[in-house]
Enzyme design. Structure first.
Site, PDB file in Angstrom:
ATOM      1  N   THR A   1       0.953  -1.288  -0.096  1.00 29.49           N
ATOM      2  CA  THR A   1      -0.135  -0.162  -0.110  1.00 29.49           C
ATOM      3  C   THR A   1       0.877   1.150  -0.089  1.00 29.49           C
ATOM      4  O   THR A   1       2.208   1.034   0.320  1.00 29.49           O
ATOM      5  CB  THR A   1      -1.048   0.177   1.024  1.00 29.49           C
ATOM      6  OG1 THR A   1      -1.929   0.825   0.828  1.00 29.49           O
ATOM      7  CG2 THR A   1      -0.336   0.433   2.688  1.00 29.49           C
TER       8      THR A   1
ATOM      9  N   VAL B   1       5.986  -0.990   1.291  1.00 24.42           N
ATOM     10  CA  VAL B   1       5.316   0.336   1.404  1.00 24.42           C
ATOM     11  C   VAL B   1       5.525   0.946  -0.116  1.00 24.42           C
ATOM     12  O   VAL B   1       6.768   1.088  -0.574  1.00 24.42           O
ATOM     13  CB  VAL B   1       6.245   1.239   2.329  1.00 24.42           C
ATOM     14  CG1 VAL B   1       5.460   2.610   2.411  1.00 24.42           C
ATOM     15  CG2 VAL B   1       5.984   0.505   3.670  1.00 24.42           C
ATOM     16  N   LYS B   2       4.713   1.515  -0.572  1.00 21.94           N
ATOM     17  CA  LYS B   2       4.665   2.069  -1.929  1.00 21.94           C
ATOM     18  C   LYS B   2       4.755   3.623  -1.953  1.00 21.94           C
ATOM     19  O   LYS B   2       4.284   4.202  -1.132  1.00 21.94           O
ATOM     20  CB  LYS B   2       3.611   1.977  -2.853  1.00 21.94           C
ATOM     21  CG  LYS B   2       3.250   0.257  -3.170  1.00 21.94           C
ATOM     22  CD  LYS B   2       2.038  -0.023  -3.926  1.00 21.94           C
ATOM     23  CE  LYS B   2       2.104   0.703  -5.354  1.00 21.94           C
ATOM     24  NZ  LYS B   2       0.422   0.223  -6.083  1.00 21.94           N
ATOM     25  N   VAL B   3       5.778   4.019  -2.609  1.00 24.19           N
ATOM     26  CA  VAL B   3       6.327   5.470  -2.265  1.00 24.19           C
ATOM     27  C   VAL B   3       6.306   5.923  -4.025  1.00 24.19           C
ATOM     28  O   VAL B   3       7.013   5.454  -4.820  1.00 24.19           O
ATOM     29  CB  VAL B   3       7.722   5.614  -1.588  1.00 24.19           C
ATOM     30  CG1 VAL B   3       8.140   6.911  -1.824  1.00 24.19           C
ATOM     31  CG2 VAL B   3       7.766   4.951  -0.425  1.00 24.19           C
TER      32      VAL B   3
END
Ligand code: G3P
Length: 226
Positions: free
Chosen positions: A58, A86-88
């Site tokens: 997410t 963790v999407k950045v």
């Protein structure tokens, strides 16, 4: 190739999970908005369903790198650190956040990748995965598949440990093209998952096999009740 469901609708996730070889669930803020409810609770429910050993991704929302880092802690406190990416977004602050997150041991996927250059910087910043948006690039007049392949070529040349988690597919052919190129993963929408095996010719072939068998053995017969 790892295959992810790019959706958080638990009913759909359960349905696809039951049928297909699924490696995880991916999401973005738009998917969270479409799902409704408290984002952390939705993610916790999905994590509870898929279990601790499957991948969940997410995306952070903050604009400053330090705040993105703080969000990574909140997200992973909720859904676990193991097998959570963790999407950045691969923006200037996002690339800085990748560096900060990697120092603290988070698994990071650099997302919203529209160019090879974004992929290069994200990989060199230490992202575990980079996510080129295949159809969105195509819709801008670019070549989404080629962007993914070019990033993969660069990863290979420099032997970077980053993988590609490709996203934004509109057709199964796009996924297969990237599978042929050795791309690590694909985040696939529910509709494209369903398209993989939607094929009237296959249905007709199976139906003919079964009617031939029943012509021999009688209506309703299978190997279970001969
Ligand atoms: O998270 C990236 C991916 O979900 C984007 O897909 O279909 O919104 O272009 P799409």
């Amino acid at each position: 190739m790892k295959l992810f469901i790019d959706d958080l609708n638990l009913e759909k996730v359960r349905e696809l999970w039951d049928l297909y070889p699924v490696d995880g669930v991916t999401s973005n803020p738009t998917i969270l908005a479409r799902t409704g409810g408290n984002p952390l609770e939705v993610l916790k429910e999905v994590r509870a369903f898929i279990g601790p050993d499957k991948i969940l991704m997410t995306q952070v929302i903050s604009e400053k790198a330090e705040d993105m880092l703080a969000e990574a802690k909140v997200i992973t406190d909720a859904v676990g650190r193991e097998h959570t990416y963790v999407k950045v977004p691969a923006t200037p602050q996002g690339i800085k956040a990748v560096k900060l997150m990697k120092k603290e041991g988070y698994q990071v996927c650099a997302t919203a990748v529209y160019t090879v250059g974004q992929g290069l910087l994200a990989a060199q910043a230490g992202a575990d995965l980079v996510a080129p948006y295949i159809s969105r690039i195509d819709n801008l007049g670019g070549d989404g598949l080629q962007v993914a392949k070019d990033i993969q070529d660069i990863l290979n040349i420099y032997q970077l440990p980053t993988g590609i988690s490709s996203a934004s597919f509109k057709t199964t052919r796009q996924v297969v093209e990237l599978a042929k190129y050795g791309i690590e993963a694909a985040a696939i929408s529910v509709g494209v998952w369903e398209s993989f095996l939607k094929n009237e010719v296959v249905d007709m072939a199976v139906s003919k096999f079964n009617s031939d068998f029943r012509a021999l053995t009688g209506d309703g017969k299978t190997f279970l009740n001969l």
